[in-house]
Design an enzyme around this catalytic site. Sequence first.
Site, mmCIF file in Angstrom:
data_model
loop_
_atom_site.group_PDB
_atom_site.id
_atom_site.type_symbol
_atom_site.label_atom_id
_atom_site.label_comp_id
_atom_site.label_asym_id
_atom_site.label_seq_id
_atom_site.Cartn_x
_atom_site.Cartn_y
_atom_site.Cartn_z
ATOM 1 N N LEU A 8 84.130 -22.137 -7.588
ATOM 2 C CA LEU A 8 84.753 -21.915 -6.279
ATOM 3 C C LEU A 8 84.134 -20.703 -5.587
ATOM 4 C CD1 LEU A 8 87.089 -23.363 -4.734
ATOM 5 C CD2 LEU A 8 88.533 -21.434 -5.394
ATOM 6 N N CYS A 35 72.657 -22.604 -4.087
ATOM 7 C CA CYS A 35 73.580 -21.464 -4.001
ATOM 8 C C CYS A 35 72.737 -20.180 -4.029
ATOM 9 C CB CYS A 35 74.564 -21.489 -5.174
ATOM 10 S SG CYS A 35 75.498 -23.039 -5.249
ATOM 11 N N GLY A 72 70.983 -26.909 -13.213
ATOM 12 C CA GLY A 72 71.321 -28.193 -12.605
ATOM 13 C C GLY A 72 72.785 -28.381 -12.269
ATOM 14 N N GLU A 73 73.039 -29.398 -11.446
ATOM 15 C CA GLU A 73 74.386 -29.785 -11.061
ATOM 16 C C GLU A 73 74.701 -31.098 -11.805
ATOM 17 O OE1 GLU A 73 77.182 -28.894 -9.582
ATOM 18 O OE2 GLU A 73 77.890 -30.940 -9.874
ATOM 19 N N CYS A 87 74.394 -16.563 -16.993
ATOM 20 C CA CYS A 87 74.633 -17.508 -15.903
ATOM 21 C C CYS A 87 73.663 -17.332 -14.752
ATOM 22 C CB CYS A 87 76.019 -17.298 -15.335
ATOM 23 S SG CYS A 87 77.250 -17.247 -16.572
ATOM 24 N N CYS A 125 74.932 -23.958 -24.141
ATOM 25 C CA CYS A 125 74.927 -24.132 -22.687
ATOM 26 C C CYS A 125 73.647 -24.910 -22.364
ATOM 27 C CB CYS A 125 74.910 -22.735 -22.058
ATOM 28 S SG CYS A 125 74.751 -22.736 -20.266
ATOM 29 N N CYS A 127 67.615 -27.273 -9.443
ATOM 30 C CA CYS A 127 68.911 -27.677 -8.887
ATOM 31 C C CYS A 127 68.770 -27.781 -7.381
ATOM 32 C CB CYS A 127 69.980 -26.637 -9.234
ATOM 33 S SG CYS A 127 71.644 -27.101 -8.699
HETATM 34 N N1 SAH Z 1 75.859 -26.532 -10.972
HETATM 35 C C1 SAH Z 1 76.972 -26.196 -11.815
HETATM 36 C C2 SAH Z 1 76.543 -25.477 -13.097
HETATM 37 C C3 SAH Z 1 75.860 -24.196 -12.770
HETATM 38 S S1 SAH Z 1 75.844 -22.807 -13.809
HETATM 39 C C4 SAH Z 1 77.945 -25.324 -11.064
HETATM 40 O O1 SAH Z 1 77.582 -24.775 -10.036
HETATM 41 O O2 SAH Z 1 79.079 -25.194 -11.485
HETATM 42 C C5 SAH Z 1 77.440 -22.369 -14.256
HETATM 43 C C6 SAH Z 1 78.099 -21.237 -13.469
HETATM 44 O O3 SAH Z 1 77.291 -20.066 -13.339
HETATM 45 C C7 SAH Z 1 78.454 -21.680 -12.056
HETATM 46 O O4 SAH Z 1 79.782 -21.316 -11.797
HETATM 47 C C8 SAH Z 1 77.514 -20.846 -11.221
HETATM 48 O O5 SAH Z 1 78.010 -20.665 -9.930
HETATM 49 C C9 SAH Z 1 77.452 -19.571 -12.022
HETATM 50 N N2 SAH Z 1 76.334 -18.711 -11.620
HETATM 51 C C10 SAH Z 1 75.158 -19.080 -11.077
HETATM 52 N N3 SAH Z 1 74.395 -18.005 -10.828
HETATM 53 C C11 SAH Z 1 75.088 -16.932 -11.222
HETATM 54 C C12 SAH Z 1 74.820 -15.519 -11.225
HETATM 55 N N4 SAH Z 1 73.657 -15.050 -10.770
HETATM 56 N N5 SAH Z 1 75.763 -14.699 -11.700
HETATM 57 C C13 SAH Z 1 76.933 -15.194 -12.193
HETATM 58 N N6 SAH Z 1 77.246 -16.495 -12.212
HETATM 59 C C14 SAH Z 1 76.339 -17.363 -11.734
#
Ligand code: SAH
Length: 373
Positions: free
Chosen positions: A243, A134, A185-186, A361, A123, A130
């Site tokens: 989503l 979120c 990152g995105e 994550c 990963c 980022c």
């Molecule tokens: N920017 C990209 C990649 C981010 S990380 C994206 O948003 O898809 C990959 C996944 O982990 C994303 O779905 C993100 O929303 C999720 N994620 C981020 N923080 C998290 C958390 N605290 N608990 C569970 N999933 C999380």
Amino acid sequence: MSAPEIKLTFDEPVQRKKVPKHLADYSPDERREMAKQFGLPAYRGVQVATHYFSHLSNDPQSWSDIPAEMRQSIADQLTPQLIHLVKSVTCDAGTTRKDLWKLHDGVLVESVLMRYTDRVTVCISSQAGCGMNCPFCATGQAGLTRNLSAGEITEQIVAAARACADGELPGGPTRLSNIVFMGMGEPLANYNAVIRSVRNITDPNPDGLGISARSVTVSTVGLVNGIEKLTQEGIAVTLAVSLHTPDDELRDTLVPINSRWNIKEVLAAADAYEKSTGRRYSIEYALIRDINDQSWRADLLGRLLKNRNAHVNLIPLNPTPGSKWTASRREDEAEFVRILESYAVPVTVRDTRGREIDGACGQLAGAEKIKSD
Ligand code: SAH
């Protein structure tokens, strides 16, 4: 009379040190040009790419097709070391390893290597920090520091491939099989560098690592312009869309970019991607207790996805420090799965590898932690 001279003073803009160029920043043809720019014959670009991608070698002294006295300087010119290991932490009996890397300008990023019985996944980070903000994601809280170059992204992948080949993970030497752009990152906000990195993964040896595009997952908050560009690219990577809820009202909060591209627009772009590539896409859904885990939301999600070629990946929320949110109750998670399955929507619950080492994550925000160590 001439007007008095007015001296304006501005804050000096922050001058970032330029990231050194690396052959992984370039296409195979451009690598030949890169060699020429250093006064080398073009074929040196191919030779060094072969050592880098096919042999995963970072020991120029073993590059026997290059004169011994030139090896180090050619390596420094074409494959400067862009990421320096600060520390590694492991858990799950060593099969999960988080690496913290320092970049040339002191910026820190992380990658996580996970060995399973049937695959090894890395990963990786595409940006330092980022900008998507979120609220449940640790990386999002710190804001964007900068984009990574294709070289910096590729170096994380090649380091992982090397660790596998060198038998650094328990179970002996193996091959890196999967790459997920789910670290910091995105990825679609750093589009060109990410695409170059994807090509470095999928191009056959010696131009790249020769790993199939279907083993690469690009995860996005839903930047529709980026998904559309990716559709035109003609590389069938797995697309994952974060989503996190089926309704715009809540998504505006959980994934703020939703106010720019709403759920309908994001899913339409993902559908077009699926049509063009034939690849089923993933819907990422972090289950947050009493926020997005109600059965009516599962029902709405089921209805939204039942006629789409999508798979739902439920991620138990990994709470970030100081957050009031936490993971769903087990029974709510089970009910959420049951409802989606009643719509025949394929669903899996993601394992929570790496939690003890903040490698799960949304937890890849090691910069602050290291500074305060
Ligand atoms: N920017 C990209 C990649 C981010 S990380 C994206 O948003 O898809 C990959 C996944 O982990 C994303 O779905 C993100 O929303 C999720 N994620 C981020 N923080 C998290 C958390 N605290 N608990 C569970 N999933 C999380």
